[in-house]
Design a protein around this motif. Structure first.
Motif, PDB file in Angstrom:
ATOM      1  N   ALA A 169      36.919  45.162  55.348  1.00 50.40           N
ATOM      2  CA  ALA A 169      37.850  45.709  54.119  1.00 50.40           C
ATOM      3  C   ALA A 169      37.190  46.628  53.328  1.00 50.40           C
ATOM      4  O   ALA A 169      37.858  47.695  52.752  1.00 50.40           O
ATOM      5  CB  ALA A 169      38.326  44.538  53.284  1.00 50.40           C
ATOM      6  N   THR A 177      43.142  49.119  52.176  1.00 50.44           N
ATOM      7  CA  THR A 177      43.637  47.625  52.468  1.00 50.44           C
ATOM      8  C   THR A 177      44.757  47.405  51.769  1.00 50.44           C
ATOM      9  O   THR A 177      45.693  46.684  52.165  1.00 50.44           O
ATOM     10  CB  THR A 177      42.617  46.954  52.117  1.00 50.44           C
ATOM     11  OG1 THR A 177      41.230  47.217  53.035  1.00 50.44           O
ATOM     12  CG2 THR A 177      42.696  45.296  52.319  1.00 50.44           C
ATOM     13  N   ARG A 178      44.924  47.535  50.492  1.00 44.50           N
ATOM     14  CA  ARG A 178      45.960  47.124  49.689  1.00 44.50           C
ATOM     15  C   ARG A 178      47.236  47.917  50.061  1.00 44.50           C
ATOM     16  O   ARG A 178      48.365  47.115  50.301  1.00 44.50           O
ATOM     17  CB  ARG A 178      45.811  47.619  48.137  1.00 44.50           C
ATOM     18  CG  ARG A 178      46.695  47.127  47.269  1.00 44.50           C
ATOM     19  CD  ARG A 178      46.681  47.634  45.765  1.00 44.50           C
ATOM     20  NE  ARG A 178      46.480  48.922  45.730  1.00 44.50           N
ATOM     21  CZ  ARG A 178      45.935  49.400  44.288  1.00 44.50           C
ATOM     22  NH1 ARG A 178      45.878  48.385  43.382  1.00 44.50           N
ATOM     23  NH2 ARG A 178      45.838  50.600  43.986  1.00 44.50           N
ATOM     24  N   VAL A 180      47.950  48.984  53.169  1.00 49.49           N
ATOM     25  CA  VAL A 180      48.387  48.207  54.390  1.00 49.49           C
ATOM     26  C   VAL A 180      48.990  46.921  54.087  1.00 49.49           C
ATOM     27  O   VAL A 180      50.134  46.469  54.802  1.00 49.49           O
ATOM     28  CB  VAL A 180      47.322  48.120  55.527  1.00 49.49           C
ATOM     29  CG1 VAL A 180      47.614  47.075  56.587  1.00 49.49           C
ATOM     30  CG2 VAL A 180      46.983  49.329  55.956  1.00 49.49           C
ATOM     31  N   HIS A 181      48.639  46.171  53.118  1.00 45.27           N
ATOM     32  CA  HIS A 181      49.221  44.817  52.758  1.00 45.27           C
ATOM     33  C   HIS A 181      50.313  45.004  52.253  1.00 45.27           C
ATOM     34  O   HIS A 181      51.296  44.110  52.571  1.00 45.27           O
ATOM     35  CB  HIS A 181      48.076  43.972  51.925  1.00 45.27           C
ATOM     36  CG  HIS A 181      46.708  43.589  52.639  1.00 45.27           C
ATOM     37  ND1 HIS A 181      45.968  43.014  51.995  1.00 45.27           N
ATOM     38  CD2 HIS A 181      46.457  43.876  53.956  1.00 45.27           C
ATOM     39  CE1 HIS A 181      44.924  42.651  52.791  1.00 45.27           C
ATOM     40  NE2 HIS A 181      45.283  43.168  53.988  1.00 45.27           N
ATOM     41  N   ARG A 182      50.808  45.962  51.438  1.00 39.51           N
ATOM     42  CA  ARG A 182      52.095  46.063  50.750  1.00 39.51           C
ATOM     43  C   ARG A 182      53.104  46.555  52.073  1.00 39.51           C
ATOM     44  O   ARG A 182      54.092  45.891  51.742  1.00 39.51           O
ATOM     45  CB  ARG A 182      52.009  47.331  49.921  1.00 39.51           C
ATOM     46  CG  ARG A 182      51.365  47.015  48.384  1.00 39.51           C
ATOM     47  CD  ARG A 182      51.245  48.271  47.674  1.00 39.51           C
ATOM     48  NE  ARG A 182      50.807  47.963  46.484  1.00 39.51           N
ATOM     49  CZ  ARG A 182      49.885  49.095  45.464  1.00 39.51           C
ATOM     50  NH1 ARG A 182      50.014  50.218  46.004  1.00 39.51           N
ATOM     51  NH2 ARG A 182      49.745  48.521  44.559  1.00 39.51           N
ATOM     52  N   MET A 184      52.821  45.421  55.192  1.00 37.75           N
ATOM     53  CA  MET A 184      52.761  44.389  56.253  1.00 37.75           C
ATOM     54  C   MET A 184      53.032  42.995  55.762  1.00 37.75           C
ATOM     55  O   MET A 184      53.774  42.253  56.456  1.00 37.75           O
ATOM     56  CB  MET A 184      51.620  44.143  56.888  1.00 37.75           C
ATOM     57  CG  MET A 184      51.399  45.432  58.045  1.00 37.75           C
ATOM     58  SD  MET A 184      49.800  45.213  58.996  1.00 37.75           S
ATOM     59  CE  MET A 184      50.314  43.534  59.788  1.00 37.75           C
ATOM     60  N   PHE A 185      52.608  42.595  54.605  1.00 38.42           N
ATOM     61  CA  PHE A 185      52.841  41.145  54.101  1.00 38.42           C
ATOM     62  C   PHE A 185      54.138  40.885  54.058  1.00 38.42           C
ATOM     63  O   PHE A 185      54.309  39.596  54.456  1.00 38.42           O
ATOM     64  CB  PHE A 185      52.075  41.148  52.813  1.00 38.42           C
ATOM     65  CG  PHE A 185      50.397  40.693  52.843  1.00 38.42           C
ATOM     66  CD1 PHE A 185      49.836  41.101  54.082  1.00 38.42           C
ATOM     67  CD2 PHE A 185      49.803  40.252  51.856  1.00 38.42           C
ATOM     68  CE1 PHE A 185      48.413  40.670  54.145  1.00 38.42           C
ATOM     69  CE2 PHE A 185      48.371  39.882  51.709  1.00 38.42           C
ATOM     70  CZ  PHE A 185      47.738  40.597  52.953  1.00 38.42           C
ATOM     71  N   LEU A 188      54.934  39.286  57.622  1.00 41.71           N
ATOM     72  CA  LEU A 188      54.143  38.230  58.294  1.00 41.71           C
ATOM     73  C   LEU A 188      54.764  36.949  58.189  1.00 41.71           C
ATOM     74  O   LEU A 188      55.258  36.655  57.321  1.00 41.71           O
ATOM     75  CB  LEU A 188      52.727  38.391  57.803  1.00 41.71           C
ATOM     76  CG  LEU A 188      51.964  39.911  58.075  1.00 41.71           C
ATOM     77  CD1 LEU A 188      50.538  39.524  57.412  1.00 41.71           C
ATOM     78  CD2 LEU A 188      51.752  39.868  59.479  1.00 41.71           C
ATOM     79  N   CYS A 190      55.034  33.176  57.524  1.00 44.65           N
ATOM     80  CA  CYS A 190      54.447  32.021  56.556  1.00 44.65           C
ATOM     81  C   CYS A 190      55.049  30.938  56.665  1.00 44.65           C
ATOM     82  O   CYS A 190      55.300  30.027  55.708  1.00 44.65           O
ATOM     83  CB  CYS A 190      54.660  32.429  54.759  1.00 44.65           C
ATOM     84  SG  CYS A 190      56.206  32.997  54.526  1.00 44.65           S
TER      85      CYS A 190
END
Length: 240
Positions: A169, A177-178, A180-182, A184-185, A188, A190
């Motif tokens: 990271a 990183t942030r 991509v997370h915005r 993909m998350f 994903l 859970c």
């Protein structure tokens, strides 16, 4: 190595007792009650559980014994995999925690401090988060199980022995990183329960290599080759 006929004689003069019983909470609680009664009052009491919170294992112990209880999660095969997760509870004394860490380091292991007693500790939380997403991709028809293994072994898995996720990271930058997370998350998985795909496979007897079929199909020769390949790889890693 000495083999004793009873638990009481085995721990009577111990400075450190490491439990490696099956992952059954009641069994471990009973075992530690017996060990605490038979071992010296200075002995460190350690559990090798993979996922059960150490606090729950020791919840029935009297305070003096509870202060000596710590988690020591070794990884299989322990003679080749160096990591041991040293897990403290809210009751574990600082002296016991640090002494256990020092003993493991002196024995040539790679201990890490787990400062809060969470289910699964560090390694299994990371590993099974990956497994949850991998199984979901297969269940949702995105790819088959072989594709999952090929992707992991031929992409980010190749970096992992020398580049951990936190290093990675930082390497790519936290802004990326942030970003991509915005994206993909939100997509994903859970889920709070095991995949229905696992249940369906288990119900029809497809329990893994030992059955010849799990998420993938296995001949006895293929299963043996995986075991041999893993052992050879771990031996090479320990020699490097």
């Amino acid at each position: 190595m000495r083999v004793d006929g009873t638990l009481q004689s085995a721990v009577a003069q111990a400075d450190l007792v490491i439990e490696a019983a099956p992952e059954k909470l009641e069994l471990k609680q009973k075992l530690f009650a017996d060990v605490a009664a038979a071992a010296p009052r200075h002995a460190v009491l350690a559990s090798n559980t993979s996922v059960i919170p150490i606090t729950r294992i020791g919840e029935a112990l009297e305070p003096q014994a509870r202060a000596r209880l710590v988690g020591t999660h070794w990884w299989n095969p322990p003679h080749l995999v160096p990591l041991v997760e040293v897990v403290r509870t809210a009751y574990t004394s600082e002296e016991v925690f640090e002494q256990t860490f020092a003993w493991l380091a002196a024995a040539g292991k790679c201990p890490v401090r787990v400062q809060h007693d969470v289910t699964g500790f560090i390694g299994n939380r990371l590993q099974h988060a990956l497994w949850r997403e991998a199984i979901a991709l297969v269940e949702d028809g995105v790819c088959d199980a072989e594709a999952i293994d090929l992707v992991v072994k031929n992409s980010f898995g190749m970096r992992m022995p020398v580049l951990g996720p936190m290093e990675n990271a930082d390497l790519v930058g936290l802004e990326l990183t942030r970003d991509v997370h915005r994206v993909m998350f939100p997509d994903l998985k859970c889920d709070k329960t095991p995949s229905a795909l696992l249940g369906r496979l288990i119900e029809k007897g497809s329990t893994g290599m030992k059955a010849g079929q799990g998420l993938r199909a296995w001949t006895p020769e293929q299963a043996q080759e995986v075991h041999a390949r893993l052992a050879a790889h771990l031996i090479r890693m320990t020699r490097d």
